[in-house]
Design a protein around this motif. Structure first.
Motif: not given
Ligand code: CO
Length: 682
Positions: A328-354
């Protein structure tokens, strides 16, 4: 479990005098480490542990986990607390219960493998300060990374608990990597190494109850060593998993006090105690004593931390963990990282790539630091890869992993990626197959020299070796060379009360927005008056710009923290730094700059001279580790100019063009926002 005692508990008196169980489940409490690490970003302060320490010592816990994991990092980085001091302090209150810590094997309490001298000195110093149980794990389950610390733990005559990180590649235990045989083989390896107990570390909370039953039963049949289960609540399965593990004969279970339980933390102790009352696995704990501890935590401690709880969702269970088998901590880190980079809309791509990145990197378990390594590389791939180039920005840690510096992966690393990562790698292009510690040069002497004049204390030297940049900063606070920022100050109950009053006022519509009046330049004849209106005190400045005196500025003296203005040092980037619009890495300085990051209209800007050339922009927010060049040095296109740490991963940023370094805008330890101009090459 059907073996119930014939105790009739009609009153609390009977409950209190219940007979001791044949085989009580032993409990380790995690409140003071994993509890606040999971729920409150490890921000728990020592002063907030003291009020419950003596009461917790009376419960009869098998151990209390008080240290390790992220505590060492967070304490010196954010809380301005000496991590070693916490051990000494708490030891004065816990007189009976053994201390337990989480040790990342050769990673010690950091994010890479350290040299043998560091690992050994760390264990010795931890023992010196009162550590009893060393729960040791390796992110790759490569137990060669235990060798140095285990020798040290044994020579200190302390408890070596060997961990097996529980990982899956499919929703349930099995498949060709993480199957029952894998765990049994690992347990046998730990037995051979002399483990005093074996812990199954389910950091993501993905162990299903019936898999737990099968696994624990098989382990109990295979080895006489006590078996300990660490299962996070994240997915919601852990209380059921605990119960099935207890039925299968597990010896020790990890829990938290209720107020530090659930969500991404652990199941609470109280329901488990009541569940087992009167059975042959009864803990024997007094639930009323536990309730008293919770009372103190709820009233005196948690109000200070509540604001850190992730309350973005009502649900306390993370369904994504069941879907993706990632912590869970890793997922919330990813969400934060994407948010800081204004790229939260790409979370599904991240889930797929992981899962692809994880497979390329040898199907490794996902736990600190591999969860960060895989997670950040995945984000980099999603954001920076192009049609014709995969793995365009490879982090330093992925390169180290490909070289073998973390150890042996569960399956071989994708050879194509490995070759790319090791192209021009500083240690060589051929990966190692030996124990990583063997190739690492001793580190402590070097640190000792670097700290000369500041400190010669071994604890300081270890801290600095583990965390050179933030460690140095902390030591400069500790020895009074620099003043720690206000943000490191502990939050008091008084602060909380003031904030709550303010919120109540706002909710009642009584909070009137303050009018923004531009403040004119103050003349040299400004006079200050103290004015008292009812019981409110104001400092009034009176300035006479040429005519009659007029009041230009009023400052209420009681400024609550919630409305305190940002102090100049909190706005770290210098004013000449420009935020460029979209281009991620490089952009010619001639392009029209967009809005400055520190809008201070009153500040004169005429003396800031923009060097011309190509700017190297921060592709992500992070902290500068070091620049490889100085102003005036010549660099070739593609050569790494500086190291930027983002989400604890190091990224070597290459020069976008060949040329001479015209400007370097930051220094080691500075935090930079995305698109900050890190240097100019022209
Ligand atoms: Co944990």
């Amino acid at each position: 479990m059907s073996d119930h005692y014939a105790v009739k508990m009609k009153s609390i008196k009977d409950y209190n005098n219940r007979p001791k169980a044949d085989n009580p489940v032993k409990i380790q409490d995690l409140t003071l480490r994993d509890g606040h690490q999971s729920l409150f970003a490890t921000r728990g302060r020592t002063e907030d542990m003291i009020p419950v320490a003596e009461m917790m010592d009376e419960i009869g816990f098998w151990g209390v986990e008080v240290w390790g994991g992220a505590t060492f990092d967070t304490m010196h980085r954010f809380l301005n607390e000496d991590p070693w001091e916490r051990l000494r302090t708490l030891k004065r209150y816990f007189k009976k219960t053994p201390f337990s810590m989480l040790l990342r094997g050769q990673n010690v309490v950091g994010y890479r493998n350290y040299a043998d001298d560091v690992a050994k000195a760390f264990v010795e110093q931890a023992t010196e300060n009162g550590m009893d149980i060393f729960r040791t794990f390796d992110a790759l389950n490569d137990f060669r990374n235990f060798e140095t610390v285990v020798a040290a733990i044994k020579s200190c005559q302390k408890h070596f608990q060997g961990c097996i990180c529980y990982s899956l590649t499919e929703p349930r235990m099995g498949g060709d990597v993480y199957n029952l045989k894998y765990y049994l083989d690992k347990a046998r390896d730990l037995e051979t190494m002399g483990a005093d107990s074996i812990c199954i570390k389910d950091m993501a909370g993905i162990m299903a109850p019936y898999d737990a039953f099968e696994l624990i039963k098989a382990l109990k049949d295979a080895t006489p060593i006590p078996i300990h289960l660490h299962s996070h609540f994240t997915s919601g399965m852990a209380p059921m998993t605990h119960l099935k593990a207890i039925e299968a004969g597990v010896d020790i279970i990890d829990t938290c006090m209720t107020s530090y339980a659930y969500r991404t933390s652990h199941p609470a102790v109280e329901p488990l105690v009541m569940t087992l009352v009167g059975t042959n696995r009864d803990t024997g704990f007094d639930i009323r004593k536990l309730a008293k501890i919770n009372d103190v935590l709820e009233k005196e401690v948690l109000p200070k931390y509540k604001h850190l709880l992730d309350d973005s969702k009502v649900s306390i269970i993370d369904i994504n963990v069941l879907l993706h088998q990632t912590p869970g901590g890793m997922l919330s880190n990813l969400v934060n990282q994407l948010r800081e980079m204004d790229a939260l809309d790409r979370i599904d791509e991240v889930y797929k790539e992981l899962p692809k990145v994880r497979k390329d990197l040898g199907q490794i378990p996902l736990v600190t630091p591999t969860s960060q390594i895989v997670g950040i590389q995945t984000v980099n791939n999603v954001l920076f890869d192009t049609e014709d180039e995969k793995y365009k920005m490879i982090t330093g840690q992925v390169k180290d992993l490909c070289y073998g510096l973390y150890g042996k992966t569960a399956v071989p690393i994708n050879p194509e990626l490995q070759a790319k990562a090791l192209h021009c790698y500083e240690r060589g292009e051929d990966p190692i197959t030996c124990r990583p510690g063997e190739v690492l040069e001793p580190e402590l002497e070097k640190s000792r020299k670097e700290l000369q004049g500041l400190t010669s204390n071994i604890e300081d030297i270890i801290l600095y070796t583990l965390y050179p940049v933030t460690g140095k900063k902390f030591l400069s606070y500790k020895y009074g060379k620099e003043t720690p920022p206000d943000s490191m100050r502990p939050r008091t109950l008084d602060d909380v009360k003031k904030e709550q009053a303010l919120i109540a006022k706002a909710k009642a519509g009584k909070l009137v927005e303050k009018k923004e009046v531009p403040v004119p330049e103050m003349g040299s004849h400004t006079r200050t008056f103290n004015v008292l209106v009812d019981d409110e005190y104001f400092e009034v400045k009176v300035d006479e710009p040429g005519g009659q005196p007029i009041i230009t500025h009023s400052v209420p003296q009681q400024v609550t923290p919630a409305v305190r203005a940002v102090s100049p040092q909190q706005v770290s980037p210098p004013s000449r730094v420009m935020a460029a619009p979209a281009a991620p890495v490089a952009q010619p300085a001639s392009a029209p700059p967009s809005k400055p990051l520190t809008p201070k209209p009153s500040e004169p800007t005429g003396d800031v001279c923009e060097p011309t050339g190509t700017q190297l922009l921060a592709p992500m927010p992070g902290m500068i580790v070091s620049y490889n060049y100085n102003v005036g040095d010549r660099v070739g296109k593609g050569q790494p100019v500086l190291i930027l740490e983002a989400m604890k991963m190091e990224n070597a940023l290459p020069a976008p063009v060949s040329g001479v370094i015209r400007a370097i805008n930051f220094k080691s330890g500075d935090s930079v926002p995305k698109n900050a101009v890190l240097c100019v090459i022209g």
